[in-house]
Design a protein around this motif. Sequence first.
Motif, short mmCIF file in Angstrom:
data_model
loop_
_atom_site.label_atom_id
_atom_site.label_comp_id
_atom_site.label_asym_id
_atom_site.label_seq_id
_atom_site.Cartn_x
_atom_site.Cartn_y
_atom_site.Cartn_z
N HIS A 3 0.80 -1.43 0.00
CA HIS A 3 -0.32 0.04 0.27
C HIS A 3 0.82 1.43 0.35
O HIS A 3 0.29 2.54 -0.94
CB HIS A 3 -1.03 -0.12 1.12
CG HIS A 3 -2.06 -1.21 0.93
ND1 HIS A 3 -3.13 -0.59 2.53
CD2 HIS A 3 -2.49 -1.70 -0.43
CE1 HIS A 3 -4.10 -1.55 1.27
NE2 HIS A 3 -3.55 -2.16 0.84
N ASP A 4 2.42 1.16 0.84
CA ASP A 4 2.80 2.21 0.95
C ASP A 4 3.29 2.56 -0.64
O ASP A 4 3.43 3.84 -1.05
CB ASP A 4 4.08 2.28 1.46
CG ASP A 4 3.92 2.34 3.21
OD1 ASP A 4 2.49 2.98 3.76
OD2 ASP A 4 4.39 2.08 3.63
N ILE A 7 0.58 3.72 -2.75
CA ILE A 7 0.20 5.33 -2.05
C ILE A 7 1.21 6.24 -2.58
O ILE A 7 0.75 7.16 -3.50
CB ILE A 7 -0.27 5.74 -0.96
CG1 ILE A 7 -1.29 4.64 -0.38
CG2 ILE A 7 0.32 7.35 -0.78
CD1 ILE A 7 -2.32 5.55 -0.21
N ARG A 11 -0.02 9.60 -5.25
CA ARG A 11 0.18 10.41 -5.41
C ARG A 11 1.52 10.97 -6.34
O ARG A 11 1.02 12.14 -7.02
CB ARG A 11 1.41 11.13 -4.16
CG ARG A 11 1.65 12.31 -3.30
CD ARG A 11 2.55 12.14 -2.99
NE ARG A 11 1.83 11.95 -0.96
CZ ARG A 11 2.52 11.11 -0.44
NH1 ARG A 11 4.28 10.11 -1.03
NH2 ARG A 11 1.65 10.75 0.94
N GLU A 99 -7.77 14.26 9.26
CA GLU A 99 -8.37 12.77 10.26
C GLU A 99 -9.59 13.14 10.54
O GLU A 99 -10.39 12.25 10.64
CB GLU A 99 -7.09 12.65 11.24
CG GLU A 99 -5.89 11.21 10.15
CD GLU A 99 -6.67 9.72 9.61
OE1 GLU A 99 -7.43 9.31 10.15
OE2 GLU A 99 -5.99 9.21 9.13
N LYS A 115 -8.85 0.93 4.62
CA LYS A 115 -8.29 1.96 4.45
C LYS A 115 -7.57 2.12 3.64
O LYS A 115 -6.59 3.56 3.84
CB LYS A 115 -7.25 0.68 5.47
CG LYS A 115 -7.19 0.32 6.56
CD LYS A 115 -6.10 -0.72 7.73
CE LYS A 115 -7.06 -1.95 8.64
NZ LYS A 115 -7.76 -1.19 9.68
N LEU A 116 -7.47 1.49 2.67
CA LEU A 116 -6.80 2.17 0.91
C LEU A 116 -7.14 3.13 0.91
O LEU A 116 -6.97 4.66 0.39
CB LEU A 116 -6.16 1.70 0.05
CG LEU A 116 -5.28 1.44 -1.42
CD1 LEU A 116 -3.95 2.06 -0.36
CD2 LEU A 116 -5.85 0.96 -2.23
N ARG A 118 -9.09 5.38 2.73
CA ARG A 118 -8.37 6.57 3.83
C ARG A 118 -7.76 7.77 3.77
O ARG A 118 -7.13 8.16 3.43
CB ARG A 118 -8.61 5.74 5.36
CG ARG A 118 -9.70 5.09 5.52
CD ARG A 118 -9.92 4.62 7.15
NE ARG A 118 -10.46 5.77 8.09
CZ ARG A 118 -9.97 6.43 8.72
NH1 ARG A 118 -8.57 6.38 8.50
NH2 ARG A 118 -10.51 7.59 9.60
N ARG A 119 -6.19 5.67 3.19
CA ARG A 119 -4.90 7.01 3.10
C ARG A 119 -5.09 7.54 2.08
O ARG A 119 -3.70 8.67 1.72
CB ARG A 119 -3.89 5.99 2.48
CG ARG A 119 -3.75 4.61 4.17
CD ARG A 119 -2.59 4.29 3.97
NE ARG A 119 -1.32 4.98 3.77
CZ ARG A 119 0.07 4.16 3.09
NH1 ARG A 119 -0.40 3.07 3.19
NH2 ARG A 119 1.24 5.15 3.30
N TYR A 121 -7.29 9.66 0.26
CA TYR A 121 -7.98 11.06 1.15
C TYR A 121 -6.95 11.84 1.74
O TYR A 121 -6.98 13.38 2.09
CB TYR A 121 -9.67 10.88 1.54
CG TYR A 121 -10.25 10.55 0.64
CD1 TYR A 121 -10.71 11.85 -0.63
CD2 TYR A 121 -11.38 9.51 1.28
CE1 TYR A 121 -11.74 11.65 -1.22
CE2 TYR A 121 -12.29 9.43 -0.46
CZ TYR A 121 -12.22 10.26 -1.03
OH TYR A 121 -13.46 10.48 -2.13
N THR A 122 -6.30 10.79 2.94
CA THR A 122 -5.61 12.61 3.68
C THR A 122 -4.27 12.26 3.68
O THR A 122 -3.11 13.00 4.01
CB THR A 122 -5.64 10.87 5.41
OG1 THR A 122 -5.16 9.76 5.15
CG2 THR A 122 -7.10 10.89 5.19
N GLU A 123 -3.59 11.69 2.42
CA GLU A 123 -2.29 11.82 2.36
C GLU A 123 -1.90 12.31 1.13
O GLU A 123 -0.83 12.16 0.51
CB GLU A 123 -1.91 9.64 2.14
CG GLU A 123 -1.68 9.86 3.98
CD GLU A 123 -1.05 8.37 4.06
OE1 GLU A 123 -0.10 7.80 3.33
OE2 GLU A 123 -1.12 7.17 4.60
#
Length: 161
Positions: A3-4, A7, A11, A99, A115-116, A118-119, A121-123
């Motif tokens: 996932h990292d 992301i 990005r 958050e 979870k993915l 969420r990341r 939207y937040t990252e």
Amino acid sequence: MSHDDLIQRIRRRAWDPARRHDRVYVPLDWLKREYGENIRSRIHHTQQPLREGGSLMQLSFDGPTPDHLIKAALEAGAPEAVEYFSDVPHEPPYPPISEADLRACEQRIGQELPKLLRRVYTEVSNGGFGPSYDLLGLPPGGHRAYEVGPDALEEYEKYRR
């Protein structure tokens, strides 16, 4: 792929104005000046200005629309688009959601987002990138459909069933 890693890839694409959508729009006069008339074979379609004073309307001219008012659609990542956007900051189209604001949205819909997502939207960004109509953002301050329409939460609530 972790996932990292995913992301990071999302990005890079979302933050790059030459790649954040399937098609990117570049001023036709700039394209013709830099690449000549032959560039027309690389253009998928053109977009003339439609907004004036906040309402939708076709601008009228005595003759054809001047090239400096026309935007040309190119494939994401086209060399011409990369060149045009080379001096533009590579940043999120919308700031990522906090958050606390994300938790408020999840409370409103009654469940947590995956979870993915969420990341993302937040990252990465609170919407405004991706294919077709883009990932819709979450309130407050996220991307809205056509920039004036609903956000993702309003769409969810509209079609909850």
